[in-house]
Enzyme design. Structure first.
Site, short mmCIF file in Angstrom:
data_model
loop_
_atom_site.label_atom_id
_atom_site.label_comp_id
_atom_site.label_asym_id
_atom_site.label_seq_id
_atom_site.Cartn_x
_atom_site.Cartn_y
_atom_site.Cartn_z
N ARG A 1 0.85 -1.18 0.00
CA ARG A 1 0.00 0.00 0.00
C ARG A 1 0.89 1.24 0.00
O ARG A 1 1.95 1.27 0.64
CB ARG A 1 -0.85 -0.03 1.27
N SER B 1 -7.77 0.90 2.94
CA SER B 1 -8.22 0.45 1.62
C SER B 1 -9.45 -0.45 1.76
O SER B 1 -9.84 -0.81 2.87
CB SER B 1 -7.07 -0.32 0.97
N SER B 2 -10.03 -0.84 0.62
CA SER B 2 -11.09 -1.86 0.61
C SER B 2 -10.69 -3.06 -0.24
O SER B 2 -11.50 -3.97 -0.44
CB SER B 2 -12.38 -1.27 0.06
N THR C 1 -3.76 -0.76 -7.50
CA THR C 1 -4.58 0.38 -7.92
C THR C 1 -3.78 1.67 -7.98
O THR C 1 -2.73 1.80 -7.35
CB THR C 1 -5.75 0.58 -6.93
N THR D 1 -9.32 0.07 -10.35
CA THR D 1 -8.38 -0.78 -9.64
C THR D 1 -8.37 -2.02 -10.48
O THR D 1 -9.20 -2.15 -11.38
CB THR D 1 -8.94 -1.07 -8.22
N GLY E 1 -13.40 -1.61 -7.40
CA GLY E 1 -14.72 -1.14 -7.03
C GLY E 1 -14.79 -0.44 -5.70
O GLY E 1 -15.87 -0.27 -5.14
N ASP F 1 -7.75 8.32 0.07
CA ASP F 1 -8.36 7.27 0.90
C ASP F 1 -8.18 7.54 2.39
O ASP F 1 -8.75 6.83 3.22
CB ASP F 1 -7.77 5.90 0.55
O1 DON Z 1 -7.84 1.11 -1.87
C1 DON Z 1 -9.01 1.25 -2.15
O2 DON Z 1 -9.91 0.61 -1.64
C2 DON Z 1 -9.38 2.21 -3.26
N1 DON Z 1 -8.37 3.21 -3.44
C3 DON Z 1 -9.54 1.40 -4.47
C4 DON Z 1 -10.09 2.22 -5.57
C5 DON Z 1 -10.90 1.36 -6.42
O3 DON Z 1 -11.13 0.21 -6.21
C6 DON Z 1 -11.47 1.98 -7.54
N2 DON Z 1 -11.90 0.91 -8.37
N3 DON Z 1 -12.60 0.34 -8.89
#
Ligand code: DON
Length: 560
Positions: A95, A440-441, A387, A369, A461, A411
């Site tokens: 990350r 993050s997710s 991502t 992502t 997503g 984020d």
């Molecule tokens: O780390 C994360 O959860 C977000 N920055 C990810 C961004 C994301 O998944 C956008 N995509 N579809």
């Protein structure tokens, strides 16, 4: 010529590409699935050259950085879960980190929240982690020489590749946002005009940067010419990242989170992503319900899904952040069966709960992502999501270095105490701080049954990621779908706040939505959610099935 042969090799062997309909790609030996056919092919060529799943995953990730610039990257970050055929599973955390000069109030201007600072500026750029992460994972588990993993990406960047319809459309959309960055325009347009399908996209500066990485490993990115070019761009645009920040960056090895769903082991990513915790909470809560009895797509099923998600996302907001900074995170309690039972008791069968908007609201997140899954002939398994945050990240190409920088600092929460109904959060665990990782997710995950990998998956997503992963798992485990059907099936999402049950357009019948409304859900239509790239392994381990998400263009499962 050697390079070209390497790229074409998989097509000349008994490779299968996706067929029409919900039929997965089947193969016996190995499988690479990613959101781009060229990148999957690069990964498959590593397996043919006697590389293992880690070699293939790393090479695929470098290739994605060239052919899928919206999310494939060397200027971003991500997570990887690895389950070797023999030995202990391990996770890699690459990350992005906040630069040393970051602070919790850095997204404020004269005391007021400034969206541009947070999401759309040089301040939004985190210290990239991808190259360190790929290098560390390779150095601990790879088999082929490092240079050979980067070489296909160099060749594609230097010699060019054909722009697909999907890429042409996506570049056309993003070009207006690149106007302020001449190096970005130079790289991703023909003198300001959008690329068209069939054009050749050549990225010479990126090829040079990749060559430094091939020669010097992670040092080729975090020190020397590349680091100097990043620092120069930061100085030009008022960003905070210095050469010291780059030199200090470390990818971390972490212990995967382990859960169990209906007797199947679930290996997934721990914080600083919330993805694994949310996934396990949702699965644990739902485990005691008879989901097949409710039926896929029924109002009862969607209601229970939404209620499980609502509760898991409330915990995400309350507790989660970078574990190296937030010392009292109750992760093990949150993913325990006992805790799930207490949450389950609060779910009423035909009545939506109410999320309390006076405490939290959520900022919008964007949708770019990408995930890749690889299984090799020995059944080593890699599940990797990475991502740039938004599509094309910060939209800033580092001049002379040819790669896009992330905007992952977005984020972090907006600022202390800034929680408000307009869409900001200001809770403590995820405020920016020097060298901290933003929450993050992302949810790279591997399911294991009887000592063998059963399903590898992940998705883009943003906050919909763990919801997408959970539903794909239940589609396979509870609704007995094959992996492609499980990916194709329509999805829903609930993230506590805003208090909306989101569903994919044309995915569910109007009568079902009416029932959900009657039970108190505010339902909200969205175009699509996620893009799962997954591999399923048959019970006897003999067959692999690859599934690539058709919600987005260009993906491919390549099996052998
Ligand atoms: O780390 C994360 O959860 C977000 N920055 C990810 C961004 C994301 O998944 C956008 N995509 N579809």
């Amino acid at each position: 010529m050697k390079r070209l042969a390497l790229l074409l090799l998989p097509l000349l062997t008994s490779t299968c590409l996706a067929e029409a309909g919900s039929v997965p790609v089947r193969a016996r030996n190995s499988m690479v699935v990613s959101q781009n056919a060229i990148a999957s092919q690069v990964g498959a060529s590593m397996l043919i050259a006697e590389g293992n799943a880690m070699d293939a995953a790393v090479a695929t990730a470098f290739a994605l950085a060239v052919v899928m610039p919206s999310a494939g990257n060397i200027g971003g970050g991500g997570f990887l879960v690895y389950r070797p055929a023999r030995g202990e599973p391990v996770a890699y955390d690459f990350r992005e980190t906040a630069p040393a000069r970051a602070s919790p109030t850095m997204f404020l201007r004269e005391g007021k929240y400034d969206r541009v600072r947070h999401h759309d500026s040089h301040l939004a750029v985190g210290v990239p982690g991808t190259v360190a992460g790929l290098h560390r994972a390779w150095s601990e588990h790879g088999n082929l020489p490092w240079e050979s993993l980067v070489e296909p990406a160099i060749a594609i960047a230097r010699e060019g590749f054909m722009v697909t319809d999907g890429l042409a459309r996506s570049l056309q959309k993003v070009l207006p946002e690149m106007q302020a960055h001449p190096a970005s325009l130079a790289q991703f347009s023909r003198g300001g005009d959008p690329y068209e399908m069939g054009d050749l996209l050549i990225q010479t500066d990126l090829a040079d940067t990749l060559e430094r990485i091939a020669e010097k490993g992670a040092q080729g990115f975090y020190e020397g010419t590349t680091a100097r070019l990043i620092e120069k761009e930061m100085e030009r645009g008022g960003g905070l990242i210095t050469r010291e920040d780059l030199k200090a960056y470390r990818a971390l090895r972490r212990t995967p989170l382990r859960g169990e769903y209906r007797g199947i082991e679930v290996l997934t990513m721990p914080p600083p992503t919330s993805g694994g915790v949310v996934l396990l909470e949702v699965l644990n809560v739902l485990e005691e319900f008879d989901l097949p009895g409710m039926g896929f797509g029924s109002a009862a099923y969607l209601h229970h899904l939404a209620e499980a998600m609502r509760r898991a996302f409330a915990d995400r907001a309350r507790y989660l952040g970078d574990p190296d900074f937030v010392k009292d995170m109750p992760v093990l309690r949150l993913v325990s069966k006992e805790y799930a039972a207490t949450l389950r008791d609060t779910i009423r069968p035909r009545r939506a709960s109410v999320s309390n908007p006076s405490t939290f609201e959520w900022p919008a997140e964007s949708a770019e992502t990408t995930h890749l899954s690889v299984v090799d002939s020995e059944r080593n398994a890699v599940s990797l999501t990475y991502t740039l945050e938004a599509g094309y990240g910060s939209k800033i190409v580092v001049p002379g270095a040819g790669f896009l920088l992330n905007n992952e600092m977005g984020d972090f929460n907006a600022g202390p105490g800034l929680t408000n109904a307009e869409g900001l959060i200001g809770t403590e665990p995820n405020l920016a701080a020097p060298r901290k990782r933003m929450l993050s997710s992302m949810t790279p995950t591997i399911l294991v049954r009887d000592g063998r990998p059963l399903l590898l998956l992940g998705s883009p997503g943003a906050r919909t990621i763990p919801s997408t992963v959970a539903q794909t798992i239940m589609n396979v485990v509870d609704f007995k779908m094959n992996v492609q059907e499980a990916i194709d099936a329509p999805r829903v999402h609930h993230q506590w706040l805003p208090d909306l049950l989101r569903y994919e357009r044309n995915g569910f019948s109007p009568d079902t939505l009416d029932i959900l409304r009657e039970w108190g859900h505010a339902v909200d239509e969205v175009d699509s959610m996620g893009a799962v790239e997954a591999v399923a392994v048959s019970d006897d381990g003999g067959w692999l099935e690859g599934g690539s998400d058709r919600r987005r263009p260009d993906g491919a499962a390549i099996g052998r």
